[in-house]
Structures are given as structure tokens and as C-alpha cells.
Design a protein around this motif. Structure first.
Motif, PDB file in Angstrom:
ATOM      1  N   THR B  13     -27.277 -28.234 -38.604  1.00  0.00           N
ATOM      2  CA  THR B  13     -26.165 -27.849 -39.463  1.00  0.00           C
ATOM      3  C   THR B  13     -26.547 -26.610 -40.263  1.00  0.00           C
ATOM      4  N   LYS B  17     -23.025 -27.473 -45.839  1.00  0.00           N
ATOM      5  CA  LYS B  17     -21.999 -28.232 -45.114  1.00  0.00           C
ATOM      6  C   LYS B  17     -22.313 -29.725 -45.204  1.00  0.00           C
ATOM      7  N   LYS B  18     -21.472 -30.438 -45.907  1.00  0.00           N
ATOM      8  CA  LYS B  18     -21.693 -31.861 -46.158  1.00  0.00           C
ATOM      9  C   LYS B  18     -21.877 -32.646 -44.868  1.00  0.00           C
ATOM     10  N   THR B  20     -23.152 -36.758 -43.199  1.00  0.00           N
ATOM     11  CA  THR B  20     -23.503 -38.164 -43.405  1.00  0.00           C
ATOM     12  C   THR B  20     -24.279 -38.664 -42.200  1.00  0.00           C
ATOM     13  N   TYR B  64     -29.679 -36.105 -52.317  1.00  0.00           N
ATOM     14  CA  TYR B  64     -29.174 -37.170 -51.455  1.00  0.00           C
ATOM     15  C   TYR B  64     -28.313 -38.145 -52.253  1.00  0.00           C
ATOM     16  N   LYS B  65     -27.378 -38.774 -51.546  1.00  0.00           N
ATOM     17  CA  LYS B  65     -26.623 -39.898 -52.095  1.00  0.00           C
ATOM     18  C   LYS B  65     -26.580 -41.004 -51.063  1.00  0.00           C
ATOM     19  N   ILE B  77     -26.010 -39.588 -47.462  1.00  0.00           N
ATOM     20  CA  ILE B  77     -25.085 -38.476 -47.612  1.00  0.00           C
ATOM     21  C   ILE B  77     -25.814 -37.275 -48.207  1.00  0.00           C
ATOM     22  N   LEU B  78     -25.664 -36.130 -47.530  1.00  0.00           N
ATOM     23  CA  LEU B  78     -26.168 -34.869 -48.062  1.00  0.00           C
ATOM     24  C   LEU B  78     -24.942 -34.024 -48.380  1.00  0.00           C
ATOM     25  N   GLU B  79     -24.606 -33.892 -49.638  1.00  0.00           N
ATOM     26  CA  GLU B  79     -23.352 -33.230 -50.012  1.00  0.00           C
ATOM     27  C   GLU B  79     -23.445 -31.707 -49.845  1.00  0.00           C
ATOM     28  N   SER B  80     -24.609 -31.139 -50.067  1.00  0.00           N
ATOM     29  CA  SER B  80     -24.809 -29.702 -49.883  1.00  0.00           C
ATOM     30  C   SER B  80     -26.215 -29.477 -49.337  1.00  0.00           C
ATOM     31  N   PRO B  81     -26.381 -29.678 -48.039  1.00  0.00           N
ATOM     32  CA  PRO B  81     -27.727 -29.614 -47.471  1.00  0.00           C
ATOM     33  C   PRO B  81     -28.384 -28.246 -47.657  1.00  0.00           C
TER      34      PRO B  81
END
Lengths: 113, 114
Positions: B13, B17-18, B20, B64-65, B77-81
Motif C-alpha cells: 500500500t 491509505k487506511k 485493515t 495502530y487501532k 487497523i492502520l488509519e494512516s500507514p
């Protein structure tokens, strides 16, 4: 602080030779200890675990490990390696009531034919 | 067959780019966890969950979330890798928090962030 050290990053042995992978731990009490194996492209598989009693632990695939409190060690051994044993090996220590595993850096094992 | 599954197995990616990464276990385990594996560092815990709706930070949670809405699923979840999140990720589950309980690992997700 709790920690696990695997001093050997990479070991090469010949097929049929004996193997010993080193693991040293730092922990304030009697530890539980695991050895995991990670084959290429695979997840981690538990080889064996120590949590009490006999200090010589037998595992799968012909592996064994010996817990030595005086040396803070839990070395993994195999009398005769097979080409299929080529993998990365991790020693791990459960901490915080097993809320996490503290891993060593891993030892990559290469087998020469 | 008792197992932990992860998807995708490989992902490339771009920064910001968010994404999951899903994790699912079929062993009715209460405890689930995420680790990342980096060369020379072994595996380090990102987040863990002791039961539905109960999550907590591990050693490297920044960026991370996670959520645990169902017992079997524990998505990462990586909201803004960012490129420093390029790594090999493992999900794990266990039947409880006794120190001798084995953690079962998924096959891993190799993430590259450009």
C-alpha cells in the motif's frame, strides 16, 4: 525487566549433525518458557514449553530443551537434524499474567546437505 | 480444523491509505493479540484483548487501532500507514491467561508501505 536473549542470529549445521540453540532469560521469578519454530512462509508453531517440574522437556519433531535456573538458560537441542528443520526458532517468555509473550530475537537455522 | 486465519497474507500500500488486516479464530478463545516481527527484534506485541470489548496496548501500539466486537474476530487497523509500519504481522489467540497456555498464531500478513 523481563527479557529473552538468543545470542546466535544464524547457525549453520550439516544434516545429521547435532544442534543446540541458546536462549537466556531475565525474570524475577521462576519463568514459564516456550520454544516456537517459524518455517518459511508459515506462522509460529509451538515446539515445547516448560512450566514446572522436570527441567528436561520433550517436544515435537524430536526436539528437547533443558531449563537451567543457575544459568538462566533454556537451550533447545536435537540429536540429529533433518533438512526440514531449516527455519527460524524463537524462545519466548510469557509475562504480565501471560498478557504477552516476550520473544528473543530469533535464530535462523540453515541445514547443509 | 482449529486455526487462526489472517487476511490478506500480503499487502502493498501507500503512505496514508487506511487499511485493515483481519484476524479470526475458531477455537472460542477469549484472549487475542497482535504482534509485529522485524529482523533482529523478534516479535513485539502491538495490542491485546482479554475478551469482547476489552482491549489494551502492548509494547508498540503507536499508529495502530484494534477492535473486539465479536469473540472470534480481532482486526488490526492502520488509519494512516507509514513506511515504518512495513513489517510481518501475526495474530495470536489463547484460551486464557495462565502462563502455560499456548498462544496459537496465524500465518502472518506481510505489509509493505511505500
Amino acid at each position: 525487566a523481563q527479557s529473552v536473549t538468543q545470542p546466535d542470529i544464524h547457525i549453520t549445521v550439516s544434516e545429521g549433525a547435532s544442534l543446540e540453540l541458546r536462549c537466556n532469560y531475565s525474570y524475577g521469578a521462576t519463568p514459564y518458557l516456550f520454544w516456537y519454530v517459524q518455517s518459511p512462509g508459515q506462522g509460529l508453531q509451538l515446539l515445547l514449553k516448560y512450566f514446572s517440574g522436570d527441567t528436561l522437556v520433550q517436544g515435537i519433531k524430536g526436539f528437547e530443551a533443558e531449563f537451567k535456573r543457575s544459568q538462566s538458560s533454556f537451550n533447545l537441542r536435537k540429536p540429529s537434524v533433518h533438512w526440514s528443520d531449516a527455519a527460524e526458532y524463537f524462545c519466548a517468555l510469557p509475562v504480565q499474567g501471560a498478557q504477552k509473550l516476550v520473544f528473543g530475537q530469533g535464530t535462523r537455522l540453515t541445514i547443509n546437505p | 480444523e482449529a486455526q487462526v486465519t489472517q487476511n490478506p497474507r500480503y499487502l502493498i500500500t501507500v503512505t496514508g491509505k487506511k487499511l485493515t488486516v483481519t484476524c479470526s479464530q475458531n477455537m472460542n478463545h477469549e484472549y487475542m493479540s497482535w504482534y509485529r516481527q522485524d529482523p533482529g527484534l523478534g516479535l513485539r506485541q502491538i495490542y491485546y484483548s482479554m475478551n469482547v470489548e476489552v482491549t489494551d496496548k502492548g509494547d508498540v501500539p503507536e499508529g495502530y487501532k484494534v477492535s473486539r466486537k465479536e469473540k472470534r474476530n480481532f482486526p488490526l487497523i492502520l488509519e494512516s500507514p507509514s513506511p515504518n509500519q512495513t513489517s510481518l504481522y501475526f495474530c495470536a489467540s489463547s484460551s486464557g491467561l495462565a502462563n502455560y497456555n499456548e498462544q496459537f498464531f496465524g500465518p502472518g500478513t506481510r505489509l509493505t508501505v511505500l
